[in-house]
Enzyme design. Sequence first.
Site, PDB file in Angstrom:
ATOM      1  N   HIS A 276      -2.145   4.392   9.985  1.00 60.14           N
ATOM      2  CA  HIS A 276      -0.746   4.936  10.021  1.00 60.14           C
ATOM      3  C   HIS A 276      -0.846   6.224  10.898  1.00 60.14           C
ATOM      4  CE1 HIS A 276      -0.331   2.292   6.832  1.00 60.14           C
ATOM      5  NE2 HIS A 276       0.919   2.433   6.824  1.00 60.14           N
TER       6      HIS A 276
ATOM      7  N   HIS B 192       0.721  -1.142   0.041  1.00 55.38           N
ATOM      8  CA  HIS B 192      -0.099   0.012  -0.130  1.00 55.38           C
ATOM      9  C   HIS B 192       0.965   1.325  -0.066  1.00 55.38           C
ATOM     10  CE1 HIS B 192      -0.146  -0.577   4.733  1.00 55.38           C
ATOM     11  NE2 HIS B 192       1.048   0.245   4.543  1.00 55.38           N
TER      12      HIS B 192
ATOM     13  N   GLU C 168       3.916  -5.380   8.526  1.00 55.78           N
ATOM     14  CA  GLU C 168       2.382  -5.002   8.026  1.00 55.78           C
ATOM     15  C   GLU C 168       1.955  -6.534   7.388  1.00 55.78           C
ATOM     16  OE1 GLU C 168       2.633  -0.449   6.988  1.00 55.78           O
ATOM     17  OE2 GLU C 168       3.135  -1.846   5.440  1.00 55.78           O
TER      18      GLU C 168
ATOM     19  N   HIS D 285       9.896  -4.121   4.557  1.00 51.33           N
ATOM     20  CA  HIS D 285      10.527  -2.901   4.451  1.00 51.33           C
ATOM     21  C   HIS D 285      10.707  -2.241   5.757  1.00 51.33           C
ATOM     22  CE1 HIS D 285       6.077  -2.314   4.903  1.00 51.33           C
ATOM     23  NE2 HIS D 285       6.168  -0.918   4.876  1.00 51.33           N
TER      24      HIS D 285
HETATM   25  C1  DHB Z   1       6.037   3.386   2.584  1.00 48.01           C
HETATM   26  C2  DHB Z   1       5.706   2.047   2.912  1.00 48.01           C
HETATM   27  C3  DHB Z   1       4.646   2.050   3.817  1.00 48.01           C
HETATM   28  O1  DHB Z   1       3.782   0.765   4.136  1.00 48.01           O
HETATM   29  C4  DHB Z   1       4.106   3.095   4.310  1.00 48.01           C
HETATM   30  O2  DHB Z   1       2.820   3.080   5.025  1.00 48.01           O
HETATM   31  C5  DHB Z   1       4.500   4.363   4.084  1.00 48.01           C
HETATM   32  C6  DHB Z   1       5.504   4.416   2.951  1.00 48.01           C
HETATM   33  C7  DHB Z   1       7.128   3.574   1.542  1.00 48.01           C
HETATM   34  O3  DHB Z   1       7.873   2.586   1.051  1.00 48.01           O
HETATM   35  O4  DHB Z   1       7.328   4.645   0.989  1.00 48.01           O
HETATM   36 FE    FE Z   2       2.294   1.178   5.684  1.00 42.82          FE
END
Ligand code: DHB
Ligand code: FE
Length: 285
Positions: free
Chosen positions: A59, A12, A238, A191
């Site tokens: 978030h 997302h 996540e 990530h």
């Molecule tokens: C990014 C990834 C995310 O899951 C998020 O909530 C906000 C930013 C990113 O990779 O930029």
């Molecule tokens: Fe996210």
Amino acid sequence: MARVIGGVGTTHVPAIGKAIAEGKQKDPYWKPFFSGFGAVHRWLAREQPDIVVVFSNDHGLNFFLDKLPTFAVGAANEYRNEDEGWGIPVSRAAKGDAALSWHIINGLVADSFDITMCQEMLIDHAVTIPLQLMWPNGDWPAIVPVAINTVQHPLPSMARCLELGRSVGRAIATFPQDLKVLVVGTGGLSHQLDGKRAGFINKDFDTLCMDQLSGDPESLTRYSIPQLVELAGAQGVEFLNWMAMRGALTGTVSELHRNYHVPISNTAAATVLYENRPRVLRRAA
Ligand code: DHB
Ligand code: FE
């Protein structure tokens, strides 16, 4: 009766919203990601789900670190999006289905999930981006948003999120209206946005998660939250939303499609599509 016809897992990343707004789907950077949705679009066009249950994490739009429910379920007939930064335009509101929401809430509480029920809830990029990816012309079905805390530790375990999804799946199966329901898990895969490991991506672990999720999600419950942070990154947790999505598929599950592309922004961008068929009960001879 309502039935869950399938599930989608998708990243997302907010930058996707900006790319959509600027029409960059065919740019070399974005094409390998957006082209992964062709199979999803064809399947959706064929199956025509009536409603979408979205497992995602808030978030900071509804809840902040001072007050953060572990599990929160929306019970409204409309969910607005507000400006949350990231440079993405404020999106349309999503329709809700309060009757199905309350049915799911009742099922969860009966199954001993002490959830927070929200008669007002905003939706952030974790809901709007996946909806826009799946229905690019904007004809989103109504949604039931389920927010899982993946932000403020302690987080719910992998096993607990799988069980949450199973409870939602059972509740849907007893909703007395003929609805085709799609379940969606958003976020991930690996990530990390901040700290020393910012930019961390773990393709091997992402592949393992996708390999196990369709046929043997239980095997992934062996990972503790600290192990998940280590292996997937601080925001890769996540994946808990994907576990809940998979739990809600209580029939016979097959993976119809998978796309994995690294990186989109700071994230390993993954898309999976599962079909959920009713289990065939064999008669005793
Ligand atoms: C990014 C990834 C995310 O899951 C998020 O909530 C906000 C930013 C990113 O990779 O930029
Ligand atoms: Fe996210």
